[in-house]
Design a protein around this motif. Structure first.
Motif, PDB file in Angstrom:
ATOM      1  N   VAL A  37      87.757 -10.464  44.114  1.00  0.00           N
ATOM      2  CA  VAL A  37      87.009 -10.128  45.333  1.00  0.00           C
ATOM      3  C   VAL A  37      85.631  -9.588  44.956  1.00  0.00           C
ATOM      4  O   VAL A  37      84.613 -10.007  45.514  1.00  0.00           O
ATOM      5  CB  VAL A  37      87.792  -9.112  46.201  1.00  0.00           C
ATOM      6  N   TYR A  38      85.578  -8.677  43.995  1.00  0.00           N
ATOM      7  CA  TYR A  38      84.300  -8.111  43.574  1.00  0.00           C
ATOM      8  C   TYR A  38      83.369  -9.194  43.043  1.00  0.00           C
ATOM      9  O   TYR A  38      82.193  -9.258  43.393  1.00  0.00           O
ATOM     10  CB  TYR A  38      84.509  -7.027  42.506  1.00  0.00           C
ATOM     11  N   ARG A  39      83.903 -10.062  42.163  1.00  0.00           N
ATOM     12  CA  ARG A  39      83.075 -11.117  41.578  1.00  0.00           C
ATOM     13  C   ARG A  39      82.561 -12.077  42.639  1.00  0.00           C
ATOM     14  O   ARG A  39      81.435 -12.553  42.575  1.00  0.00           O
ATOM     15  CB  ARG A  39      83.838 -11.874  40.501  1.00  0.00           C
ATOM     16  N   ALA A  40      83.390 -12.375  43.633  1.00  0.00           N
ATOM     17  CA  ALA A  40      82.977 -13.290  44.708  1.00  0.00           C
ATOM     18  C   ALA A  40      81.839 -12.700  45.536  1.00  0.00           C
ATOM     19  O   ALA A  40      81.023 -13.446  46.085  1.00  0.00           O
ATOM     20  CB  ALA A  40      84.162 -13.618  45.602  1.00  0.00           C
ATOM     21  N   GLN A  41      81.773 -11.389  45.611  1.00  0.00           N
ATOM     22  CA  GLN A  41      80.749 -10.720  46.399  1.00  0.00           C
ATOM     23  C   GLN A  41      79.533 -10.313  45.582  1.00  0.00           C
ATOM     24  O   GLN A  41      78.532  -9.871  46.126  1.00  0.00           O
ATOM     25  CB  GLN A  41      81.335  -9.479  47.076  1.00  0.00           C
ATOM     26  N   SER A  42      79.625 -10.432  44.268  1.00  0.00           N
ATOM     27  CA  SER A  42      78.561  -9.946  43.384  1.00  0.00           C
ATOM     28  C   SER A  42      77.352 -10.871  43.402  1.00  0.00           C
ATOM     29  O   SER A  42      77.489 -12.094  43.346  1.00  0.00           O
ATOM     30  CB  SER A  42      79.091  -9.841  41.952  1.00  0.00           C
ATOM     31  N   PRO A  43      76.151 -10.298  43.452  1.00  0.00           N
ATOM     32  CA  PRO A  43      74.937 -11.131  43.362  1.00  0.00           C
ATOM     33  C   PRO A  43      74.691 -11.615  41.938  1.00  0.00           C
ATOM     34  O   PRO A  43      73.786 -12.410  41.708  1.00  0.00           O
ATOM     35  CB  PRO A  43      73.830 -10.175  43.833  1.00  0.00           C
TER      36      PRO A  43
END
Length: 159
Positions: free
Chosen positions: A149-155
């Motif tokens: 989830v974090y990686r999918a949202q990371s710029p």
């Protein structure tokens, strides 16, 4: 100035090296199990994905996960076919994406390794309780899901 981690962030960071060590241990155990059968862990993993149904390489890559790219799975699949552990079948849903299926030789190899894998899993699993193993599995899945989830949202996503 770099911000400091939370206590949870520190605790998660302390898990990284043991997780890499655990991955290495799992790979070493897989090598021990596969070597007598002239297979590698990667060959076993890709072949194992096809045991219930023939699959295209892209689907095997999705199911196997572990960061294997479609091209890597393709190379492994080609080795399986060259060694007569698997064959290509036409795919009724896609003209170019053939389906990989195990041969009887491939099925026999997976069956032979299953007994060895069961013995390893039983011996290692006996060192923990069933509840501990289930809790560990749940917690590992939660860490994986949270990281995704974090990686999918990371710029800062690469690729």
């Amino acid at each position: 100035m770099a911000r400091s981690r939370t206590p949870e962030g520190d605790a998660l960071t302390e898990l990284v090296l043991p997780a890499f060590e655990l991955n290495g241990e799992f790979l070493a155990a897989a090598e021990m199990i596969t070597a007598p059968h002239q297979l590698t862990p990667a060959l076993w993993q890709v072949l194992g994905a096809t045991m219930t149904e023939p699959l295209p390489v892209a689907e095997i890559a999705r199911r196997v996960g572990l960061g294997l790219a479609r091209q890597s799975v393709q190379r492994v699949a080609d080795v399986l076919v060259a060694q007569d552990w698997a064959v290509w079948h036409d795919n009724p849903h896609h003209k170019r994406a053939k389906l990989l299926a195990p041969t009887e030789t491939g099925r026999e190899a997976v069956r032979a390794m299953a007994a060895e894998q069961h013995a390893w899993a039983d011996a290692v699993g006996a060192e923990l309780t069933l509840d501990e193993l289930r809790i560990l599995g749940t917690l590992i899945r939660r860490v994986i899901d949270a990281s995704r989830v974090y990686r999918a949202q990371s710029p800062f996503v690469v690729g």
